[in-house]
Design an enzyme around this catalytic site. Structure first.
Site, mmCIF file in Angstrom:
data_model
loop_
_atom_site.group_PDB
_atom_site.id
_atom_site.type_symbol
_atom_site.label_atom_id
_atom_site.label_comp_id
_atom_site.label_asym_id
_atom_site.label_seq_id
_atom_site.Cartn_x
_atom_site.Cartn_y
_atom_site.Cartn_z
ATOM 1 N N ARG A 42 11.824 -3.423 -24.673
ATOM 2 C CA ARG A 42 10.819 -4.384 -25.408
ATOM 3 C C ARG A 42 11.161 -4.551 -26.647
ATOM 4 N NH1 ARG A 42 5.200 -2.401 -22.267
ATOM 5 N NH2 ARG A 42 5.421 -3.786 -20.487
ATOM 6 N N LYS A 205 0.155 -1.451 -2.645
ATOM 7 C CA LYS A 205 -0.989 -2.046 -2.010
ATOM 8 C C LYS A 205 -1.014 -3.518 -1.801
ATOM 9 C CE LYS A 205 -3.829 1.730 -3.379
ATOM 10 N NZ LYS A 205 -5.102 2.182 -4.240
ATOM 11 N N GLY A 361 6.775 -3.901 -13.275
ATOM 12 C CA GLY A 361 7.411 -2.464 -13.804
ATOM 13 C C GLY A 361 8.104 -1.851 -12.640
ATOM 14 N N GLY A 384 1.750 -7.376 -15.610
ATOM 15 C CA GLY A 384 0.408 -7.883 -15.104
ATOM 16 C C GLY A 384 0.500 -9.221 -15.482
HETATM 17 P P1 AMP Z 1 3.105 -1.306 -7.092
HETATM 18 O O1 AMP Z 1 2.916 -0.717 -8.269
HETATM 19 O O2 AMP Z 1 2.095 -1.800 -6.363
HETATM 20 O O3 AMP Z 1 4.343 -2.430 -7.275
HETATM 21 O O4 AMP Z 1 3.526 -0.167 -6.357
HETATM 22 C C1 AMP Z 1 5.083 0.689 -6.692
HETATM 23 C C2 AMP Z 1 4.804 2.015 -6.052
HETATM 24 O O5 AMP Z 1 4.697 1.771 -4.592
HETATM 25 C C3 AMP Z 1 5.897 2.669 -6.257
HETATM 26 O O6 AMP Z 1 5.658 3.980 -6.930
HETATM 27 C C4 AMP Z 1 6.244 3.381 -4.895
HETATM 28 O O7 AMP Z 1 6.577 4.603 -4.826
HETATM 29 C C5 AMP Z 1 5.075 2.932 -4.100
HETATM 30 N N1 AMP Z 1 5.325 2.726 -2.536
HETATM 31 C C6 AMP Z 1 6.447 1.874 -2.208
HETATM 32 N N2 AMP Z 1 6.520 2.055 -0.629
HETATM 33 C C7 AMP Z 1 5.499 2.871 -0.236
HETATM 34 C C8 AMP Z 1 5.041 3.296 0.751
HETATM 35 N N3 AMP Z 1 5.491 3.009 2.192
HETATM 36 N N4 AMP Z 1 3.832 4.309 0.941
HETATM 37 C C9 AMP Z 1 3.386 4.401 -0.239
HETATM 38 N N5 AMP Z 1 3.694 4.136 -1.474
HETATM 39 C C10 AMP Z 1 4.842 3.224 -1.589
#
Ligand code: AMP
Length: 403
Positions: A42, A205, A361, A384
């Site tokens: 950054r 999620k 991120g 974000g």
């Molecule tokens: P996000 O911040 O929503 O992009 O989520 C990123 C996080 O999702 C990372 O830390 C991954 O470890 C987690 N992740 C990816 N695939 C899975 C999965 N199948 N089950 C649980 N967590 C996951």
């Protein structure tokens, strides 16, 4: 600098000779326990804007936040820790004011000469910053005679230094180079994508990506879905997901997305198979199963080999690719392959002429982990803010400049 697709005024349209330019940057960088900067991305990203002002014969007053202080001085969040890193990046000395308003800032700003750089202390030592307090914004505005917003990472917040401050500058306010490039690249993907356009959406999620998927559903040709969100979709289709991450309250939304995609003729790919484990760690019993038939004692933690093959093929045939969110728990070696292979496929499609945009991120961390950043057309610095632009939301930090 990439081609400017949407016409926005940037600092290139101005000369800053003898101007004291107040620049909002995003120096919210990680520090180790000795307060050394561990990732200067950054800081380096802000250099072109700072350099342009200095080259014109202006001086620069930098404002930023760092971390989440509770509203008062905290040593671990002092921006004095980034001074030497910034000075190295600019190859120039950087002055530091021990407060962002009041006498220390006022005197240092007054004494500043053309060619000099002053960094103010953490804005979030004042609660007024995040509240978007008018008086606080006015005090900051009094320090300079031109306002530049180059903090894409906080452009989705209506804070004192990111949006409210712009009210105190009539025409003498503009977006910095980083901010303009970010907005421009994202707008280009949203509104002028060469087809086929594939959006790769992963991460933990569905709930945090639902609005992006909805906004893109009439723009893309393909969605490639990975990560934990896969299993909410699979459950919505009555598959067996075992112990995998599922957001039951999002099942209705998942069904709605499947229906919208069908209606729009958009292909939504879910992984045919998944790498599963009995535990959320590398110590469990690991197996590969059809994603719709995961045993009750297992959870899906990465996309499987059949899914990798299919996803890589779709990516190879795409002309525009947007990627947000990992395909699996890539932080653990046993579950990184899907993210790595998809990342490599995006890089090689880019080499063959596709335009690729990666943001968020964890996707940026993945791109860096596999040394792919030089093979991606544009890597966004904002999490974000990138998501909100992709969701079709107007960012307060951009709107304030254009008002
Ligand atoms: P996000 O911040 O929503 O992009 O989520 C990123 C996080 O999702 C990372 O830390 C991954 O470890 C987690 N992740 C990816 N695939 C899975 C999965 N199948 N089950 C649980 N967590 C996951």
């Amino acid at each position: 600098m990439p081609l400017r697709y949407f016409y926005m005024k940037t600092i290139q349209d101005f000369s800053f000779k003898d101007k004291k330019v107040l620049v909002r940057v995003d120096f919210n960088v990680p520090l180790d326990k000795n307060y050394h900067v561990t990732d200067d991305t950054r800081i380096v990203a802000a250099v072109p804007t700072i350099q342009k002002i200095l080259n014109d014969g202006g001086s620069v007053i930098l404002m930023s936040h760092l971390g989440r202080p509770k509203g008062g001085y905290e040593e671990k969040y002092s921006l004095k820790h980034v001074v030497s890193c910034l000075s190295d990046a600019l190859q120039r000395p950087v002055l530091f004011a021990s407060d962002c308003i009041g006498a220390p800032a006022g005197q240092a700003a007054k004494d500043l000469k053309p060619g000099e750089i002053l960094l103010l202390e953490n804005l979030r030592f004042y609660k007024e910053e995040e509240k978007g307090d008018h008086n606080f914004a006015q005090k900051l505005a009094g320090l300079g005679d031109f306002y530049v917003n180059d903090a894409f990472g906080t452009a989705h917040r209506r804070h004192a230094s990111t949006a409210v401050i712009a009210e105190f500058f009539k025409s003498n306010k503009v977006l910095g180079l980083l901010m303009a490039a970010e907005v421009d690249n994202i707008q280009k993907v949203l509104h002028n994508a060469e087809r086929p356009f594939t959006a790769i959406i992963g991460g933990a999620k569905v709930s945090s990506k639902i609005n992006i998927i909805k906004n893109l559903a009439d723009k893309v040709d393909h969605f490639i879905i990975g990560g934990g969100m896969v299993f909410t979709f699979i459950k919505a289709m009555n598959g067996n997901v075992g112990k995998s991450l599922v957001e039951d309250e999002m099942i209705g939304n998942a069904k709605e997305i499947l229906a919208i995609c069908k209606e729009n003729g958009v292909e939504l790919y879910l992984p045919k198979d998944s790498v599963c484990s009995t535990e959320f760690s590398e110590n469990g019993s690991i197996g590969i199963y059809e994603t719709t038939a995961i045993p009750n004692d297992s959870m899906g933690l990465d996309i499987g080999p059949k899914a990798i093959e299919e996803y890589c093929q779709v990516i190879a045939n795409s002309k525009t690719i947007m990627w947000n969110g990992p395909m699996g728990v890539f932080e653990m070696a046993a579950f990184q392959k899907g993210t790595e292979k998809v990342g490599r496929a995006v890089a090689s499609a880019t080499d063959s002429g596709a335009f690729s945009l990666v943001g968020g991120g964890d996707s940026v961390a993945a791109v860096n982990k596999f040394n792919l950043s030089d093979s991606i057309s544009y890597v966004s610095t904002g999490g974000g803010a990138m998501l909100e632009l992709m969701e079709g939301i107007t960012l307060p930090g951009v709107a304030a400049i254009e008002e």
